[in-house]
Design an enzyme around this catalytic site. Structure first.
Site, PDB file in Angstrom:
ATOM      1  N   ALA A   1      20.423  45.004 -13.434  1.00 44.51           N
ATOM      2  CA  ALA A   1      20.644  46.184 -14.122  1.00 44.51           C
ATOM      3  C   ALA A   1      21.985  46.425 -14.243  1.00 44.51           C
ATOM      4  CB  ALA A   1      19.781  47.333 -13.543  1.00 44.51           C
TER       5      ALA A   1
ATOM      6  N   VAL B   1      14.263  38.867  -7.249  1.00 40.38           N
ATOM      7  CA  VAL B   1      13.530  37.742  -7.863  1.00 40.38           C
ATOM      8  C   VAL B   1      13.576  36.468  -7.112  1.00 40.38           C
ATOM      9  CG1 VAL B   1      13.726  36.496 -10.029  1.00 40.38           C
ATOM     10  CG2 VAL B   1      14.024  38.853 -10.207  1.00 40.38           C
TER      11      VAL B   1
ATOM     12  N   ARG C   1      29.502  37.635 -13.174  1.00 40.34           N
ATOM     13  CA  ARG C   1      30.126  36.230 -13.656  1.00 40.34           C
ATOM     14  C   ARG C   1      31.134  35.939 -12.708  1.00 40.34           C
ATOM     15  NH1 ARG C   1      29.401  35.873 -19.428  1.00 40.34           N
ATOM     16  NH2 ARG C   1      31.631  34.947 -19.489  1.00 40.34           N
TER      17      ARG C   1
ATOM     18  N   ALA D   1      37.983  43.200 -21.045  1.00 36.18           N
ATOM     19  CA  ALA D   1      38.916  42.647 -22.150  1.00 36.18           C
ATOM     20  C   ALA D   1      40.093  43.393 -22.178  1.00 36.18           C
ATOM     21  CB  ALA D   1      38.097  42.885 -23.487  1.00 36.18           C
TER      22      ALA D   1
ATOM     23  N   HIS E   1      37.536  72.926 -32.126  1.00 37.18           N
ATOM     24  CA  HIS E   1      36.356  73.530 -32.102  1.00 37.18           C
ATOM     25  C   HIS E   1      35.637  73.311 -33.260  1.00 37.18           C
ATOM     26  CE1 HIS E   1      32.770  75.907 -30.874  1.00 37.18           C
ATOM     27  NE2 HIS E   1      32.991  76.358 -31.732  1.00 37.18           N
TER      28      HIS E   1
HETATM   29  P1  FAD Z   1      37.513  34.934 -22.055  1.00 40.16           P
HETATM   30  O1  FAD Z   1      37.138  36.142 -23.306  1.00 40.16           O
HETATM   31  O2  FAD Z   1      36.322  34.320 -21.254  1.00 40.16           O
HETATM   32  O3  FAD Z   1      38.324  33.891 -22.769  1.00 40.16           O
HETATM   33  C1  FAD Z   1      38.531  32.507 -22.349  1.00 40.16           C
HETATM   34  C2  FAD Z   1      38.513  31.426 -23.362  1.00 40.16           C
HETATM   35  O4  FAD Z   1      38.937  30.493 -22.865  1.00 40.16           O
HETATM   36  C3  FAD Z   1      37.122  31.133 -23.881  1.00 40.16           C
HETATM   37  O5  FAD Z   1      37.043  31.176 -25.163  1.00 40.16           O
HETATM   38  C4  FAD Z   1      36.833  29.781 -23.065  1.00 40.16           C
HETATM   39  O6  FAD Z   1      35.856  29.089 -23.794  1.00 40.16           O
HETATM   40  C5  FAD Z   1      38.283  29.066 -23.200  1.00 40.16           C
HETATM   41  N1  FAD Z   1      38.495  28.302 -22.183  1.00 40.16           N
HETATM   42  C6  FAD Z   1      38.241  28.177 -20.859  1.00 40.16           C
HETATM   43  N2  FAD Z   1      38.580  27.089 -20.197  1.00 40.16           N
HETATM   44  C7  FAD Z   1      39.301  26.432 -20.967  1.00 40.16           C
HETATM   45  C8  FAD Z   1      40.114  25.205 -20.926  1.00 40.16           C
HETATM   46  N3  FAD Z   1      40.024  24.463 -19.991  1.00 40.16           N
HETATM   47  N4  FAD Z   1      40.763  24.788 -22.344  1.00 40.16           N
HETATM   48  C9  FAD Z   1      40.553  25.574 -23.313  1.00 40.16           C
HETATM   49  N5  FAD Z   1      39.791  26.782 -23.367  1.00 40.16           N
HETATM   50  C10 FAD Z   1      39.281  27.224 -22.333  1.00 40.16           C
HETATM   51  N6  FAD Z   1      34.727  43.827 -21.712  1.00 40.16           N
HETATM   52  C11 FAD Z   1      35.109  44.862 -22.332  1.00 40.16           C
HETATM   53  O7  FAD Z   1      36.077  45.264 -21.770  1.00 40.16           O
HETATM   54  N7  FAD Z   1      34.184  45.616 -23.093  1.00 40.16           N
HETATM   55  C12 FAD Z   1      33.144  45.366 -23.214  1.00 40.16           C
HETATM   56  O8  FAD Z   1      32.276  46.076 -24.132  1.00 40.16           O
HETATM   57  C13 FAD Z   1      32.484  43.903 -22.844  1.00 40.16           C
HETATM   58  N8  FAD Z   1      31.291  43.407 -23.231  1.00 40.16           N
HETATM   59  C14 FAD Z   1      30.798  42.320 -22.719  1.00 40.16           C
HETATM   60  C15 FAD Z   1      29.620  42.149 -23.182  1.00 40.16           C
HETATM   61  C16 FAD Z   1      29.086  40.923 -22.591  1.00 40.16           C
HETATM   62  C17 FAD Z   1      27.641  40.295 -23.166  1.00 40.16           C
HETATM   63  C18 FAD Z   1      29.955  40.026 -21.835  1.00 40.16           C
HETATM   64  C19 FAD Z   1      29.679  38.747 -21.187  1.00 40.16           C
HETATM   65  C20 FAD Z   1      31.290  40.478 -21.360  1.00 40.16           C
HETATM   66  C21 FAD Z   1      31.716  41.779 -21.658  1.00 40.16           C
HETATM   67  N9  FAD Z   1      32.816  42.272 -21.389  1.00 40.16           N
HETATM   68  C22 FAD Z   1      33.411  43.390 -22.051  1.00 40.16           C
HETATM   69  C23 FAD Z   1      33.656  41.411 -20.573  1.00 40.16           C
HETATM   70  C24 FAD Z   1      34.811  40.630 -21.439  1.00 40.16           C
HETATM   71  O9  FAD Z   1      34.265  39.742 -22.359  1.00 40.16           O
HETATM   72  C25 FAD Z   1      35.905  39.924 -20.576  1.00 40.16           C
HETATM   73  O10 FAD Z   1      36.110  40.536 -19.604  1.00 40.16           O
HETATM   74  C26 FAD Z   1      36.887  39.125 -21.595  1.00 40.16           C
HETATM   75  O11 FAD Z   1      36.533  38.597 -22.378  1.00 40.16           O
HETATM   76  C27 FAD Z   1      37.919  38.354 -20.554  1.00 40.16           C
HETATM   77  O12 FAD Z   1      38.661  37.908 -21.229  1.00 40.16           O
HETATM   78  P2  FAD Z   1      39.697  36.557 -20.944  1.00 40.16           P
HETATM   79  O13 FAD Z   1      40.720  36.377 -21.905  1.00 40.16           O
HETATM   80  O14 FAD Z   1      39.903  36.702 -19.301  1.00 40.16           O
HETATM   81  O15 FAD Z   1      38.635  35.575 -20.931  1.00 40.16           O
HETATM   82  P1  NAD Z   2      27.369  43.245 -13.199  1.00 42.12           P
HETATM   83  O1  NAD Z   2      27.930  42.902 -11.888  1.00 42.12           O
HETATM   84  O2  NAD Z   2      27.742  44.346 -13.822  1.00 42.12           O
HETATM   85  O3  NAD Z   2      25.535  43.251 -12.759  1.00 42.12           O
HETATM   86  C1  NAD Z   2      24.868  42.634 -12.101  1.00 42.12           C
HETATM   87  C2  NAD Z   2      23.931  43.124 -11.509  1.00 42.12           C
HETATM   88  O4  NAD Z   2      23.086  42.088 -11.168  1.00 42.12           O
HETATM   89  C3  NAD Z   2      24.288  43.872 -10.524  1.00 42.12           C
HETATM   90  O5  NAD Z   2      23.754  45.062 -10.355  1.00 42.12           O
HETATM   91  C4  NAD Z   2      23.641  43.099  -9.126  1.00 42.12           C
HETATM   92  O6  NAD Z   2      23.431  43.903  -8.105  1.00 42.12           O
HETATM   93  C5  NAD Z   2      22.415  42.392  -9.703  1.00 42.12           C
HETATM   94  N1  NAD Z   2      21.968  41.305  -9.167  1.00 42.12           N
HETATM   95  C6  NAD Z   2      22.872  40.201  -8.714  1.00 42.12           C
HETATM   96  N2  NAD Z   2      22.011  39.371  -8.224  1.00 42.12           N
HETATM   97  C7  NAD Z   2      20.717  39.539  -8.317  1.00 42.12           C
HETATM   98  C8  NAD Z   2      19.325  38.903  -8.195  1.00 42.12           C
HETATM   99  N3  NAD Z   2      19.239  38.014  -7.512  1.00 42.12           N
HETATM  100  N4  NAD Z   2      18.223  39.896  -8.433  1.00 42.12           N
HETATM  101  C9  NAD Z   2      18.378  41.019  -9.155  1.00 42.12           C
HETATM  102  N5  NAD Z   2      19.621  41.516  -9.389  1.00 42.12           N
HETATM  103  C10 NAD Z   2      20.696  40.857  -9.031  1.00 42.12           C
HETATM  104  O7  NAD Z   2      27.197  41.896 -14.105  1.00 42.12           O
HETATM  105  P2  NAD Z   2      26.961  41.259 -15.451  1.00 42.12           P
HETATM  106  O8  NAD Z   2      25.975  42.555 -16.154  1.00 42.12           O
HETATM  107  O9  NAD Z   2      26.389  40.117 -15.380  1.00 42.12           O
HETATM  108  O10 NAD Z   2      28.210  41.656 -16.423  1.00 42.12           O
HETATM  109  C11 NAD Z   2      29.292  40.787 -15.999  1.00 42.12           C
HETATM  110  C12 NAD Z   2      30.623  41.438 -16.105  1.00 42.12           C
HETATM  111  O11 NAD Z   2      31.063  41.557 -17.374  1.00 42.12           O
HETATM  112  C13 NAD Z   2      30.612  42.907 -15.805  1.00 42.12           C
HETATM  113  O12 NAD Z   2      30.779  43.041 -14.547  1.00 42.12           O
HETATM  114  C14 NAD Z   2      31.614  43.414 -16.540  1.00 42.12           C
HETATM  115  O13 NAD Z   2      33.034  43.090 -16.050  1.00 42.12           O
HETATM  116  C15 NAD Z   2      31.545  42.444 -17.906  1.00 42.12           C
HETATM  117  N6  NAD Z   2      31.198  43.467 -18.861  1.00 42.12           N
HETATM  118  C16 NAD Z   2      31.566  44.539 -19.431  1.00 42.12           C
HETATM  119  C17 NAD Z   2      30.843  45.266 -20.310  1.00 42.12           C
HETATM  120  C18 NAD Z   2      31.600  46.532 -20.816  1.00 42.12           C
HETATM  121  O14 NAD Z   2      32.714  46.581 -20.591  1.00 42.12           O
HETATM  122  N7  NAD Z   2      30.727  47.486 -21.472  1.00 42.12           N
HETATM  123  C19 NAD Z   2      29.755  44.854 -20.956  1.00 42.12           C
HETATM  124  C20 NAD Z   2      29.194  43.653 -20.561  1.00 42.12           C
HETATM  125  C21 NAD Z   2      29.643  42.966 -19.538  1.00 42.12           C
END
Ligand code: FAD
Ligand code: NAD
Length: 475
Positions: free
Chosen positions: A190, A246, A280, A328, A452
């Site tokens: 969660a 789990v 992650r 991001a 406001h």
């Molecule tokens: P990434 O975005 O992961 O980009 C890395 C890229 O490099 C990828 O395309 C990958 O395929 C590529 N790559 C990897 N290895 C290689 C290689 N060897 N050669 C070539 N290419 C390669 N963050 C927010 O701030 N706001 C949000 O609302 C938000 N929502 C999210 C929702 C979800 C479901 C998830 C999973 C993440 C979310 N995040 C959010 C987190 C955010 O996506 C990451 O923090 C962000 O993308 C990190 O950016 P980055 O450039 O470090 O890596």
């Molecule tokens: P998270 O770290 O936010 O949450 C993972 C949760 O899973 C934690 O609460 C943890 O206690 C729980 N958990 C871990 N192992 C478990 C287990 N075996 N059984 C039950 N619960 C368990 O990670 P996420 O939701 O996977 O997201 C990954 C990262 O992606 C976030 O930390 C964030 O950095 C980024 N992200 C950001 C946004 C945003 O900015 N709005 C949205 C999505 C993802």
């Protein structure tokens, strides 16, 4: 001997890597950007996790599902009734894909306009800042960079005995692609993804159960915030089981049976889909040759100093690949800071003031220190809070849940942290970030005229409340 030479090679085209590449091109560097992602038609899909399977698609689905939920539950209070309301999940998913494609295409145009050489394929760092490029189509080659930025991002953690098959048991990628609303959705974790994606499918009619290992929901914010969030999630019907471990998941008759331990008792629940969202990890696999000189931490992240320098000369690393929040905007600002440092400027990012947002309803946003952290650090602080229910705009909108809380140093009044749970918290947190970056005091916000009726008046009133002089509530 390399086939090609560049001022800068960036591996990874997410918000960290592609922003770094564009900033470097602006500073007249010759740049090679390598990213391996392709869309379902085999076209390059730059933008990383964030654009393709993260921030943007999840927000597209959150918006679609919010519209549906509002029509179903909230419009009647406005005197609006809708007969025959239906949800076409396919259209919603197509719309999300179109948003992604438009942005993928926009990035490709930006690379061209900035004369960035883009390679759609894998990059691997060799010794001496050489990079082995393996394009998705065509011959491999090596390139040499005067500087190299590693921006490979992150991949989901997995847990033992729960195998992701992409259909019944999914990670973030699968949870963004369901063809129909699952009747029962189980979510392990969660955290941010669990709450956002759980909200999407709950709003569309799924029964959603979240299994969370920790005893506390969202321990990253203060208990008053997480309590308010838990209350709202409960009202929405999200079933969050705290302190639940789990132990495994198995497929049976097209369903997923999840085994877990709750309050010492072994139990099972059966779902149509199971989302695993337990955090992650850095995507360092296959990125580094053994002799490239880049060291990893115990957690598998690339080891960097405060300026994102790795242990190899001229090699930098940013974003999810390194320490700090996996966000991001943090990745992008690190990219800009590194490139400006390379160019001899004063690249800088303040990790203490990176805002966080969870895009649930209500949204949850925060920046800086929490009360918990201030207590641990022994800092004497004052707190002021103000509920949206006491704002005219919140009530007029029918979105009055939540509150703003501001924490300021007891002696200097400097703002040390802020948390918002409520409507458009994602936008409003920016005012607090600006105030904190300018070393502002709660008194500064209290003296600024806020329009406001707006939701931002809750920030104004919370700042006044720090000094016990909020107007629209008893202090
Ligand atoms: P990434 O975005 O992961 O980009 C890395 C890229 O490099 C990828 O395309 C990958 O395929 C590529 N790559 C990897 N290895 C290689 C290689 N060897 N050669 C070539 N290419 C390669 N963050 C927010 O701030 N706001 C949000 O609302 C938000 N929502 C999210 C929702 C979800 C479901 C998830 C999973 C993440 C979310 N995040 C959010 C987190 C955010 O996506 C990451 O923090 C962000 O993308 C990190 O950016 P980055 O450039 O470090 O890596
Ligand atoms: P998270 O770290 O936010 O949450 C993972 C949760 O899973 C934690 O609460 C943890 O206690 C729980 N958990 C871990 N192992 C478990 C287990 N075996 N059984 C039950 N619960 C368990 O990670 P996420 O939701 O996977 O997201 C990954 C990262 O992606 C976030 O930390 C964030 O950095 C980024 N992200 C950001 C946004 C945003 O900015 N709005 C949205 C999505 C993802």
């Amino acid at each position: 001997m390399s086939d090609k030479e560049f001022d800068l090679i960036v591996i990874g085209g997410g918000p960290g890597g592609y922003v770094a590449a564009i900033r470097a091109a602006q500073l007249e560097m010759k740049v090679l950007l390598i990213d391996d992602r392709q869309d379902e038609d085999g076209k390059p899909a730059p933008g990383g996790t964030c654009l393709n399977v993260g921030c943007v698609p999840s927000k597209a689905l959150l918006d679609s599902s919010k519209h549906y939920h509002h029509i179903e539950h909230d419009y009647a209070a406005h005197g609006i009734s809708v007969d025959g309301l239906q949800m076409d999940v396919g259209t919603m998913i197509d719309r999300k894909r179109k948003v992604i494609k438009q942005l993928n295409g926009g990035l490709m145009q930006l690379f061209k306009a900035n004369k960035i050489e883009f390679a759609n394929g894998r990059g691997k760092l060799l010794a001496g800042r050489e990079v082995e490029v393996s394009p998705n189509d065509g011959e491999g080659y090596t390139a040499k960079g005067k500087q190299v930025i590693l921006a490979a991002g992150s991949v989901p953690f997995t847990i033992p005995n729960v195998e992701i098959d992409g259909e019944h048991v999914v990670d973030n990628v699968g949870a963004l692609e369901f063809g129909e609303v699952p009747e029962r959705l189980g979510v392990i974790g969660a955290g941010v993804i669990g709450l956002e994606m759980g909200s999407v499918w709950k709003r569309l009619g799924a029964e959603v159960i979240l299994f969370e290992a920790m005893e506390e929901l969202l321990p990253v914010v203060d208990p008053d915030m997480s309590r308010a969030a838990a209350r709202e999630f409960k009202k929405q019907g999200l079933d969050i089981r705290l302190g639940t471990k789990v132990s495994g998941a198995e497929l049976a008759d097209g369903k997923v049976r999840v085994s877990f331990v709750e309050k010492g008792e072994e139990k099972t629940e059966t779902f149509d889909k199971l989302l695993v969202a337990v955090g992650r990890k850095a995507a360092s696999e296959g990125l580094l040759a053994e002799d490239c000189g880049v060291e990893l931490t115990e957690r598998g992240q690339v080891k960097v100093d405060q300026d994102c320098r790795t242990t190899a000369d001229g090699v930098w690393a940013i974003g999810d690949l390194v320490r700090g929040p996996m966000l991001a905007h943090k990745a992008s600002e690190e990219g800009v800071a590194v490139v400006e440092t390379i160019a001899g400027q004063h690249g800088h990012i303040n990790l203490d003031h990176v805002p966080w947002v969870i895009y649930t309803d209500p949204e949850i946003a925060w920046v800086g220190k929490t009360e918990k952290q201030l207590k641990e650090d022994g800092v004497d602080y004052k707190a002021g809070s103000f509920p949206f229910a006491a704002t005219g705009r919140g009530l007029a909108m029918g979105e009055a849940a939540g509150h703003v809380k501001i924490l300021a140093d007891a002696e200097t009044d400097r703002i040390l942290g802020a948390q918002i749970i409520g409507p458009t918290a994602s936008e409003m947190i920016a005012e607090l970030v600006v105030a904190m970056e300018f070393a502002g005091a709660s008194e500064d916000l209290a003296r600024i005229v806020h329009a406001h009726p707006t939701l931002s008046e809750a920030i104004h009133e919370a700042a006044l409340a720090v000094d016990k002089r909020a107007i629209h509530k008893a202090n």
